[in-house]
Scaffold this active site. Structure first.
Site, PDB file in Angstrom:
ATOM      1  N   THR A   1       0.869  -1.175   0.000  1.00 12.80           N
ATOM      2  CA  THR A   1       0.000   0.000   0.000  1.00 12.80           C
ATOM      3  C   THR A   1       0.907   1.226   0.000  1.00 12.80           C
ATOM      4  O   THR A   1       1.459   1.605   1.030  1.00 12.80           O
ATOM      5  CB  THR A   1      -0.918   0.005   1.228  1.00 12.80           C
ATOM      6  OG1 THR A   1      -1.690  -1.189   1.242  1.00 12.80           O
ATOM      7  CG2 THR A   1      -1.875   1.193   1.181  1.00 12.80           C
TER       8      THR A   1
ATOM      9  N   LYS B   1      -6.961   1.222  -3.574  1.00 12.75           N
ATOM     10  CA  LYS B   1      -6.595   0.588  -2.302  1.00 12.75           C
ATOM     11  C   LYS B   1      -6.631   1.591  -1.155  1.00 12.75           C
ATOM     12  O   LYS B   1      -7.162   1.307  -0.070  1.00 12.75           O
ATOM     13  CB  LYS B   1      -5.212  -0.043  -2.434  1.00 12.75           C
ATOM     14  CG  LYS B   1      -4.559  -0.479  -1.145  1.00 12.75           C
ATOM     15  CD  LYS B   1      -5.341  -1.549  -0.406  1.00 12.75           C
ATOM     16  CE  LYS B   1      -4.548  -2.024   0.819  1.00 12.75           C
ATOM     17  NZ  LYS B   1      -5.319  -2.951   1.661  1.00 12.75           N
TER      18      LYS B   1
ATOM     19  N   LYS C   1      -0.457   6.048   8.366  1.00 17.49           N
ATOM     20  CA  LYS C   1       0.268   6.254   7.108  1.00 17.49           C
ATOM     21  C   LYS C   1      -0.691   6.246   5.926  1.00 17.49           C
ATOM     22  O   LYS C   1      -0.626   7.115   5.040  1.00 17.49           O
ATOM     23  CB  LYS C   1       1.334   5.162   6.959  1.00 17.49           C
ATOM     24  CG  LYS C   1       2.125   5.187   5.660  1.00 17.49           C
ATOM     25  CD  LYS C   1       1.588   4.235   4.584  1.00 17.49           C
ATOM     26  CE  LYS C   1       1.667   2.785   5.001  1.00 17.49           C
ATOM     27  NZ  LYS C   1       1.234   1.863   3.896  1.00 17.49           N
TER      28      LYS C   1
END
Length: 297
Positions: A94, A170, A239
């Site tokens: 990711t 995503k 994050k």
């Protein structure tokens, strides 16, 4: 298929093992050698360097963040330098949209192909080969990778020929999951303080209005207050929300809920929850209503 696999954390180890089970040859590299040894016992070939993992037609990376992916991709001993022309780098990590664009350009300049293929699913889904793969990249490359995707997941969604599209999708999905965790945690804190059993409440929700995996999985973790060991750590959740906000800024799309979720993650980390499962985000409301701090028992 001869596949290099770089990054053998909870997700990567399971994915690489499933590639082996499907009959693929796997060249395994990880900074922590114990993970490599464990995979070698299942038939993988241990390799000492990133470059050695790039000797096949495909190399997967499954790493924690942009910094980790860049560290193995660029430089004299990185993937771009080592991968043969025409070979494919598949990033299942990711990562940011910006890094995906950078990787696409670098591999194209080197005569290689880059495919983004991040996955939805926790470590238990990875172990069971039940991930959902979100793929984007050159048509021929994505098509050639289908046997590998079928080995690690239950379904592959091909989004675009531009790799960055898969990364954006995503990130948007992870933002939605974090939003579910926060709102579900608030609702559960409300009813539980009034004396409603958390598990009974969850059963009602997931049997009627919200019969979806996100509510079932994260609701169960919240009801049980099961935040360790982390399937996906809270600092990684922060994050991802930051990357969502960066993508929103680039596209000029306001994301006010994402801004709120970022601040909620900061509250969790400031309270010592960095390495808890990111579902602990939903326990903040309970803490703020007089309950125990997330992770304190």
């Amino acid at each position: 298929m001869k596949i290099g696999f770089i990054g053998l954390g909870n997700m990567g180890s399971a994915m690489a093992a499933n590639l082996l089970s499907a009959g693929h040859e796997v060249l395994a590299y990880n900074r922590s050698r114990d993970r490599v040894v464990a995979l070698a016992e299942r038939g993988a070939t241990p390799v000492p360097t990133v470059a050695a993992a790039c000797e096949g037609d495909v190399v997967f990376t499954m790493l924690a963040d942009d910094t980790a992916v860049e560290s193995v991709t660029f430089g004299d001993t990185g993937i771009v330098a080592a991968l043969a022309p025409g070979a494919i780098h598949v990033s299942a990590s990711t990562i940011s949209v910006a890094l995906s664009e950078k990787l696409t350009a670098a591999h194209a300049e080197a005569g290689q192909m880059f495919v983004s293929a991040p996955v939805f699913g926790r470590p238990e889904a990875a172990a069971a080969a039940k991930l959902f793969v979100v793929a984007a990249g050159p048509h021929d490359a994505v098509t050639s990778l289908q046997p590998a995707f079928e080995a690690i997941g239950q379904r592959t969604y091909v989004m675009s020929e531009e790799p960055k599209t898969a990364n954006l999708v995503k990130l948007s999905g992870n933002f939605l999951i974090a939003s579910v965790i926060e709102s579900l945690g608030e609702a559960m804190a409300l009813v539980s303080k009034a004396g409603v059993d958390r598990q009974t409440y969850l059963e009602l929700l997931t049997s009627t209005l919200f019969a979806a995996p996100a509510y079932q999985t994260y609701g169960g973790l919240l009801a049980r207050k099961q935040f360790e060991p982390a399937g996906f750590a809270a600092h990684l959740g922060l994050k991802d929300v930051r990357l969502v906000l960066a993508a929103g800024e680039q596209l000029e799309v306001p994301l006010p809920v994402a801004s709120l979720i970022r601040d909620r993650f900061l509250t969790l980390l400031a309270g010592g929850g960095r390495d808890l499962d990111w579902s602990a985000l939903g326990a903040l409301a309970d803490w703020e209503a007089g309950g125990p701090r997330p992770g304190s028992g």
